[in-house]
Design an enzyme around this catalytic site. Sequence first.
Site, mmCIF file in Angstrom:
data_model
loop_
_atom_site.group_PDB
_atom_site.id
_atom_site.type_symbol
_atom_site.label_atom_id
_atom_site.label_comp_id
_atom_site.label_asym_id
_atom_site.label_seq_id
_atom_site.Cartn_x
_atom_site.Cartn_y
_atom_site.Cartn_z
ATOM 1 N N CYS A 7 0.861 -1.177 0.000
ATOM 2 C CA CYS A 7 0.000 0.000 0.000
ATOM 3 C C CYS A 7 0.902 1.233 0.000
ATOM 4 O O CYS A 7 2.119 1.104 -0.102
ATOM 5 C CB CYS A 7 -1.015 -0.003 1.144
ATOM 6 S SG CYS A 7 -0.347 0.149 2.790
ATOM 7 N N CYS A 78 -4.346 -0.404 -2.287
ATOM 8 C CA CYS A 78 -4.808 0.943 -2.603
ATOM 9 C C CYS A 78 -4.414 1.269 -4.039
ATOM 10 O O CYS A 78 -3.489 0.667 -4.598
ATOM 11 C CB CYS A 78 -4.234 1.972 -1.632
ATOM 12 S SG CYS A 78 -2.459 2.249 -1.792
ATOM 13 N N CYS A 85 3.387 0.578 -8.391
ATOM 14 C CA CYS A 85 4.143 -0.644 -8.130
ATOM 15 C C CYS A 85 5.122 -0.882 -9.277
ATOM 16 O O CYS A 85 4.741 -0.781 -10.449
ATOM 17 C CB CYS A 85 3.196 -1.832 -8.001
ATOM 18 S SG CYS A 85 4.033 -3.385 -7.653
#
Length: 133
Positions: A7, A78, A85
């Site tokens: 997250c 999230c 990422c």
Amino acid sequence: MQVYFLCTGNSCRSQMAEGFARKYFPDWTIASAGIEKHGLNQMAVRVMSEKGIDISKNESKLIDVDFLNSSDLVVTLCGDARDKCPMTPPTVKKEHWGFIDPALIQGTENDKLRAFRTVRDSIEKRIIKMRSK
């Protein structure tokens, strides 16, 4: 099985997911991290302790690219983590579980605790569903 929960700040949602995954899958390699380090949220510690899970010794960590790339599954909790990422090899399965950030809830302490508990319980349900896959 190696699972990585991500997250934004690795302060509450991914920490709670890591705590539940360690409880339900003690033989798996489990970790959590964030795009940034925000420190461990004490409300997350409090609501997890209500479930008998101690995450008080956890630390907020940044994504470890080697762990990420060697994971079997990466779960983002999230949109920020999903969007930022780092790329992973095609062998790494990705899932997105979008949850509100309970740390952003305004109001009384009870309002905040209610939000943390709601997110916590939703995360636990998703972790339990992993058992049937």
